[in-house]
Structures are given as C-alpha cells and as structure tokens.
Design a protein around this motif. Sequence first.
Motif, PDB file in Angstrom:
ATOM      1  N   TRP A 130       0.838  -1.202   0.000  1.00  0.00           N
ATOM      2  CA  TRP A 130       0.000   0.000   0.000  1.00  0.00           C
ATOM      3  C   TRP A 130       0.879   1.261   0.000  1.00  0.00           C
ATOM      4  O   TRP A 130       0.600   2.230  -0.710  1.00  0.00           O
ATOM      5  CB  TRP A 130      -0.916   0.022   1.229  1.00  0.00           C
ATOM      6  CG  TRP A 130      -2.131  -0.836   1.161  1.00  0.00           C
ATOM      7  CD1 TRP A 130      -2.421  -1.914   1.948  1.00  0.00           C
ATOM      8  CD2 TRP A 130      -3.264  -0.691   0.290  1.00  0.00           C
ATOM      9  NE1 TRP A 130      -3.637  -2.443   1.629  1.00  0.00           N
ATOM     10  CE2 TRP A 130      -4.181  -1.710   0.612  1.00  0.00           C
ATOM     11  CE3 TRP A 130      -3.571   0.200  -0.732  1.00  0.00           C
ATOM     12  CZ2 TRP A 130      -5.387  -1.855  -0.051  1.00  0.00           C
ATOM     13  CZ3 TRP A 130      -4.785   0.053  -1.394  1.00  0.00           C
ATOM     14  CH2 TRP A 130      -5.676  -0.967  -1.051  1.00  0.00           C
ATOM     15  N   ARG A 131       1.924   1.266   0.836  1.00  0.00           N
ATOM     16  CA  ARG A 131       2.799   2.446   0.897  1.00  0.00           C
ATOM     17  C   ARG A 131       3.426   2.718  -0.467  1.00  0.00           C
ATOM     18  O   ARG A 131       3.456   3.857  -0.944  1.00  0.00           O
ATOM     19  CB  ARG A 131       3.898   2.225   1.940  1.00  0.00           C
ATOM     20  CG  ARG A 131       3.542   2.714   3.329  1.00  0.00           C
ATOM     21  CD  ARG A 131       4.618   2.363   4.323  1.00  0.00           C
ATOM     22  NE  ARG A 131       5.883   3.032   4.067  1.00  0.00           N
ATOM     23  CZ  ARG A 131       7.051   2.653   4.595  1.00  0.00           C
ATOM     24  NH1 ARG A 131       7.096   1.593   5.392  1.00  0.00           N
ATOM     25  NH2 ARG A 131       8.159   3.320   4.328  1.00  0.00           N
ATOM     26  N   TYR A 132       3.938   1.656  -1.078  1.00  0.00           N
ATOM     27  CA  TYR A 132       4.582   1.819  -2.381  1.00  0.00           C
ATOM     28  C   TYR A 132       3.573   2.324  -3.422  1.00  0.00           C
ATOM     29  O   TYR A 132       3.862   3.249  -4.186  1.00  0.00           O
ATOM     30  CB  TYR A 132       5.181   0.488  -2.825  1.00  0.00           C
ATOM     31  CG  TYR A 132       5.908   0.562  -4.154  1.00  0.00           C
ATOM     32  CD1 TYR A 132       7.203   1.046  -4.225  1.00  0.00           C
ATOM     33  CD2 TYR A 132       5.282   0.155  -5.336  1.00  0.00           C
ATOM     34  CE1 TYR A 132       7.869   1.138  -5.451  1.00  0.00           C
ATOM     35  CE2 TYR A 132       5.942   0.239  -6.560  1.00  0.00           C
ATOM     36  CZ  TYR A 132       7.234   0.727  -6.609  1.00  0.00           C
ATOM     37  OH  TYR A 132       7.897   0.817  -7.808  1.00  0.00           O
ATOM     38  N   ALA A 133       2.397   1.724  -3.445  1.00  0.00           N
ATOM     39  CA  ALA A 133       1.387   2.092  -4.438  1.00  0.00           C
ATOM     40  C   ALA A 133       0.924   3.534  -4.248  1.00  0.00           C
ATOM     41  O   ALA A 133       0.763   4.288  -5.219  1.00  0.00           O
ATOM     42  CB  ALA A 133       0.198   1.138  -4.354  1.00  0.00           C
ATOM     43  N   LEU A 134       0.708   3.955  -3.007  1.00  0.00           N
ATOM     44  CA  LEU A 134       0.292   5.332  -2.753  1.00  0.00           C
ATOM     45  C   LEU A 134       1.376   6.324  -3.175  1.00  0.00           C
ATOM     46  O   LEU A 134       1.092   7.364  -3.768  1.00  0.00           O
ATOM     47  CB  LEU A 134      -0.037   5.509  -1.265  1.00  0.00           C
ATOM     48  CG  LEU A 134      -1.320   4.821  -0.774  1.00  0.00           C
ATOM     49  CD1 LEU A 134      -1.416   4.876   0.742  1.00  0.00           C
ATOM     50  CD2 LEU A 134      -2.556   5.453  -1.400  1.00  0.00           C
ATOM     51  N   LEU A 135       2.628   5.991  -2.878  1.00  0.00           N
ATOM     52  CA  LEU A 135       3.733   6.860  -3.285  1.00  0.00           C
ATOM     53  C   LEU A 135       3.842   6.945  -4.804  1.00  0.00           C
ATOM     54  O   LEU A 135       4.116   8.017  -5.364  1.00  0.00           O
ATOM     55  CB  LEU A 135       5.043   6.336  -2.685  1.00  0.00           C
ATOM     56  CG  LEU A 135       5.189   6.505  -1.164  1.00  0.00           C
ATOM     57  CD1 LEU A 135       6.361   5.681  -0.646  1.00  0.00           C
ATOM     58  CD2 LEU A 135       5.353   7.968  -0.782  1.00  0.00           C
ATOM     59  N   MET A 136       3.608   5.828  -5.493  1.00  0.00           N
ATOM     60  CA  MET A 136       3.660   5.838  -6.953  1.00  0.00           C
ATOM     61  C   MET A 136       2.545   6.692  -7.548  1.00  0.00           C
ATOM     62  O   MET A 136       2.752   7.419  -8.532  1.00  0.00           O
ATOM     63  CB  MET A 136       3.558   4.405  -7.486  1.00  0.00           C
ATOM     64  CG  MET A 136       4.833   3.582  -7.362  1.00  0.00           C
ATOM     65  SD  MET A 136       6.177   4.190  -8.423  1.00  0.00           S
ATOM     66  CE  MET A 136       7.094   5.186  -7.255  1.00  0.00           C
ATOM     67  N   GLU A 137       1.356   6.625  -6.962  1.00  0.00           N
ATOM     68  CA  GLU A 137       0.251   7.447  -7.460  1.00  0.00           C
ATOM     69  C   GLU A 137       0.539   8.933  -7.250  1.00  0.00           C
ATOM     70  O   GLU A 137       0.244   9.766  -8.107  1.00  0.00           O
ATOM     71  CB  GLU A 137      -1.053   7.052  -6.759  1.00  0.00           C
ATOM     72  CG  GLU A 137      -1.641   5.742  -7.233  1.00  0.00           C
ATOM     73  CD  GLU A 137      -2.127   5.815  -8.677  1.00  0.00           C
ATOM     74  OE1 GLU A 137      -3.030   6.612  -8.980  1.00  0.00           O
ATOM     75  OE2 GLU A 137      -1.571   5.080  -9.520  1.00  0.00           O
ATOM     76  N   ILE A 138       1.112   9.258  -6.102  1.00  0.00           N
ATOM     77  CA  ILE A 138       1.457  10.655  -5.830  1.00  0.00           C
ATOM     78  C   ILE A 138       2.533  11.131  -6.808  1.00  0.00           C
ATOM     79  O   ILE A 138       2.442  12.227  -7.402  1.00  0.00           O
ATOM     80  CB  ILE A 138       1.935  10.802  -4.369  1.00  0.00           C
ATOM     81  CG1 ILE A 138       0.758  10.559  -3.412  1.00  0.00           C
ATOM     82  CG2 ILE A 138       2.542  12.175  -4.137  1.00  0.00           C
ATOM     83  CD1 ILE A 138       1.162  10.428  -1.949  1.00  0.00           C
TER      84      ILE A 138
END
Length: 728
Positions: A130-138
Amino acid sequence: MMRKKSRQAPSSSSSPDSMQGMQDMQGMLRSNPLGDITAENDKKMLNEAFVATGDFRTLIESDDRTVVVGRRGTGKSALFIQLQKHWERDKQVVVLSFAPEDSEIIGFRSLMKPFSESFTLSRAATRLLWRYALLMEIASYIAGSYKTSSLVDRDHFLREHLDRWAGFKGSFLTKCRKIAKEFLTNDSCEEAVGDLSGNLDLESVEEKVLDLLGAAKRKIVVLMDRLDEGYEPDAIGIGIIAGLAYAAIELNKKSEYIRPIVFLRDNIYRALAKEDPDYSRNIEGQVIRLHWDWAQLLILATGRLKVSFDLHMEKDQRVWDRCTAGDLQGREGFKKCLQFTLYRPRDLLSLLNEAFFCAARQSRSTAIVSDLEYAAQSISLARLEDLWKEYQRIFPAIQIATSCFKDGEPELLAKSALLKIGTAFEEIEVSGDHAALAEARILHPSGLLQSLYSVGFLGVHDSSSSSYSFCHDGRTPDKGFSDNDKILIHPCYWLGLNLSKNALAEGEAEEINDEYDIKVQSTTPEIRSTKIGQVIAQLDKIPPGREGDREFEVWCLETLKIVFAAHLINIQAHPNGAAIQRRDIVGTNNEKSQFWRRVFADYRSRQVVFDAKNYSDMGPDEYRQLQSYLIGNYGKLGFIITRDSDEHLLAGRDLDWVREIYQGHGALIIKLSAKFLCKLLQKLRSPEKHDAVDKQMNSLLDIYERNYLSMKSTSGRKQKKQISPTVS
C-alpha cells in the motif's frame, strides 16, 4: 404506540394546507423527496442539503485523524464526496480518490493466498505494498503536471520506478498486484515479506517522493472508500485493511504534504480491532467515529425538506412543523420518528420518504403520526421479506424460524427462544417443505438459533459493554447459547412481526451494535456441515453388536429423519412396541418425491419399515423377519440397515436371500449400510442439493430391479463375492 395489525394506509381525513402544498406532495410521488445519501440521482440533494457536522470540520481542520469509521447508513459516502469537493476548491491541494470495485479486491486477495494462515504476515506484506502504491500514485501526479514534471525528469531512479508503474495497465490495485507478483511467489512467505521492502526500493522511493512534494509545495489528499467491496473477514481480508490503515497512518505522520483518509465500515473496523494485537497502540488514536444525535438528524431532515418543497424558513424546527401536523410537530414529534430508526441518516430518510409518500396518496400536504406508523410497518415488513428472499436457498427454514417470534416480546432469554423454535418444528412437519424440514432436523433448535444470529435477525447481550451485539462479520457465536443468555430481535423487524414493543426509546439506539454483513452464504452451510459431521462422527463411537444395539437404533432414527425429511413423515421407533411383530423404525410415505411415489405405486408401501441391525453378517433369519412385517399398509418393500462396509449385496448370501423372498413372496428387501446413510448425509451439506438423496435412492432401486433380481442363483458356490453395480 399501538400495534399495527395491517398495512392499510391512513385515511384521508385531513385536507391540503394549500394548493402549493398539494403540488409539492404530488411531486413527491415521482421521486424520493428527501433523497438517499448514497444514491447517484440524489447528488443535487446532497450538494444543497449537506450537514457539515463536527466530524466533517475535524477532518478538514486537523490532520490527526486518518481512519473514519461508521455504521452502515451513517453517511460515509456522503462525507467522502463532500471532502473531495471541499479540497478540490483549493488550488494548492490535489485530491486523489480511490474506491475499488469488488473484482479489484478479489484479484488482490488472490495474490495474498500464501498468507492465508497468518494475519501478521498478510498485514506486513500489504502495509509495504500500500505504501509503495500510494507513493507511486502521488509521484505519477507530480510527473504528469507540467509545472512539476521537470522535478521528476531529473531523477532517473524515480523515473525508472514510474515508468514501470505506468507500464502496467489497469486500476490502482491491479498495478499494485502485478508489481508485487514478482516478489511474493517465493516458497517462504516470511522470506518474501522480509525482502519485499528492498525489492521495491521502498525507503529510497519514499524519501524521493517526500522531497518532491516539499519542492512542489503541493498538498496531496488521498481519499479511500468502499473498502468493503469484496471484503471477507479472514486473515487475508483483515490483513489487507490493516495494512492500508498502517500505510496511511505512517505517510500521514511522515509528511505534512500527504493527507490520507481511509473510510471503514464498522464491522470491518471491529474485526481489525479484534485481530490486530497492535491496534490500540497504532490505530485507535487515529480513528474518528461517525455519530449522529437527534439535533443533527433534524438539521439533515429539514435541510432536505427545504430543498424539496422550496421552503425559505431559517429555523429548522419551523420547517419541520410546516411539513408535519398533529403529534408529529415539535421536538418530541421529531423524536417519535427517531424511535423507528437506529439514529442513522439512511434509516431516517427512508422512513420520512415513505411517510410523505403515504400522506400524498391521501391528498395531504403534511405528514401525521399514522403516516409515520404505516411507513415504519411497511419498511419493517419489506425488510423481513427481503431477509427471507436473501437466504431462502441457503437457509430454507428461515421464514418459519423467524415467524415463530410473531406477536411476542422483542427481548427474551435464549431458553424461551429455543422453545419458540421448537414449536415451529411442528409447522415445518406439516408444511411438507423437504428442504426446510431437513434443515430443521440437521440443526435442531439450537442450530437454528445460531443461524438466526448469523444473519443478523437477533443479537446477544454483551455484559462487558451492556449492549446488544448483532453479528457483524458473518460468523456464528464462538460458543453456543446458554439458557440465560439475553437476546434481542433486531429492531427493524419489530413492526413486521407485530411484537409487543414497536419502537426504540430514546437512548436505546446507541445500545445496539447492528453492523452485520449479509454474508451468510457460507455461514449457514458451515453450521449444517458441522451438525452433519457430528451425526456422522457419532456412528464411529457406537460399538457393533449387542452392546451398541440401542445406540445404533437411535442413530438410525435421527439419520433417517434428516435424510428423508418431508418425504417420510412421522418417523418413529417401535410405533407398535406392544405388538407381536415389533418393527424397529417406521415412517409414513406421503409420496412427496419421485422415489417415494415410485415405492408406493410399485410396492404399495404406505408405512415404510427400516429394520436396524448393529452387525454385518445378515442371515436368512434377518431377511425373513423383515419379510414377515411386509403386510397390509407396509406394502412389499422394506429396508434393512446393517454395519456392512457398503450397500452392495454379497453373492451366495445376500443376493440369494433377496431373490428368494422376492420370487416366493413378491417382497423386495433393500440393504442399506450405515456407511451408505452417511454418504446420503454428506449429500445434504448443501441445502441446494436436497434432491440428491432421491436420485441416489432411485439409482439403488434400479440396481435391484435391473441387476440383482435378474441374476442367476449363486447358491452352492464356496466363494462369496460382492455384486456391486455403481451407485454414483
């Protein structure tokens, strides 16, 4: 309030207050006047009559709450939409919203199958993902904005990660799943989780994205809703939600530029709190729980009335009094409405929509108490009927089991509830409903009571919290009900069942924890499987021979009642115990299935005999004894139940005696092994397969008529051999 005995609408004794009022009320007939906070066609109502509660102000004015928890119908989706609109008006804030479809969650779950036995591993893996995916979206947003794209282009490391992220087509969760697939296929789950952060370069990615946000001076709000789509209350399902909560909280704490908010339904949150040993330390302080009091609900209702009827009064109480009459006016009149709700916006809006609809049909521009009571009863009956429709296939006895509480008390002890369910058995016996009767005989009253709990029909008093808790995760109670357990029928069914109490008193709604899932498609079959497994296991505990004779006979009686429910009625042991020819077990053939119609048509057996023998080797005495019973209404077909390993006849022994009795006396004796009865029980694990027993019995009778009775005699042979045509 008086009990409502019928669904007749109130009479039209009141006249319209004005022509304009009549036109307003007629308009309501074409659409819901107050709207529904989650319906697509009510966006206009939501925009113009949104209540900015204290919870809403807290979320926009501070960053110390990351998880929003609310019961079903408390306005989470409305809050999600209004927060999105609020921040979109600020040009310095970027809003990223995430509301997955159930197919996305289900696909993501498939990735986590190796962690199905461990909540801790599931939480740890999904927290990193989740952390990685949220950072990628940002980072993707920053790279896509012409004002900030140059900041990303200069960083080759981050650009490489973004190119990989963009290379996968699909939604947010789909991309996350495809990237993680490379790293979570290791044979060792622990090793895969341990290496995941390094494989994702998570720490470096996070550092660079946070630096980018500081340079761009843009605040990113991430709103995440509808996480109950595809949710299941197991280690994976709870782990996925816990991982998201942890990831959101961590990012919220690490940067003033990231503001994630996760919306959770109360049942999911409770499951998380129960499962996560670190919940109180890491999550509890980050939670805001949605709560409505009567004053906020009055603002909600009157705000929508203003929009619907184009009213321009300022005071909410004056708006309410303009739209109601008689005892519904005033603060206490409004609180009468709340008695029929659980202090949830959705409950209140449904009730008022129906009440105003009823008033309009009676040519009145104002709602009165009788409209409210009619609406409450109508909704209650509709919910009860919906419950029956929802579970009829997988819980066939539900309508009879719930109806036995009619005209009674909403609150009672478990022992009283069990007595009521016990009396319902008689109605099921008479109904001839095979599926319902089989359900009742498998589960017994205690199992039916547990099933009613599992579908949220009734709740159990929790002494630790002094409140009633309704099933919120599709599971049955950890233990069975004790006689003195206090139970409560869910308030939404009180009027539909015409109970002695028809509404909640002020304050009682807060004592109801009713966040339950309609997830019983697996729960009730689990109860059935458990009960059937107990019956099957009991057979192995009965010793063969004279020592276990009585126990075996009791086991056969119980099993036959389940297997041939409704097809054979009034199944009894030793019904003619004082007679010379005492028959072990007898049931009446009411010809309710194809097999039993065939038995009566071909063999004239109205009273069907089962002779239980707690041993394996049958001799001529056993067959001749059963043949002597087959006279009059007992027809020319009987069953002998043995402890043989299977139901097939033995050449040179069983086969010859069956053929001799058939040819000499015209009577057919069919051998049923106890193991064969267990096989039939297994077929009943799913209520949808209630006709499987009939098919098995038809196949067995075909084998006797086509094969066994036409074979040549095998007497005189030294070797005894099984004759075993296949019964599927």
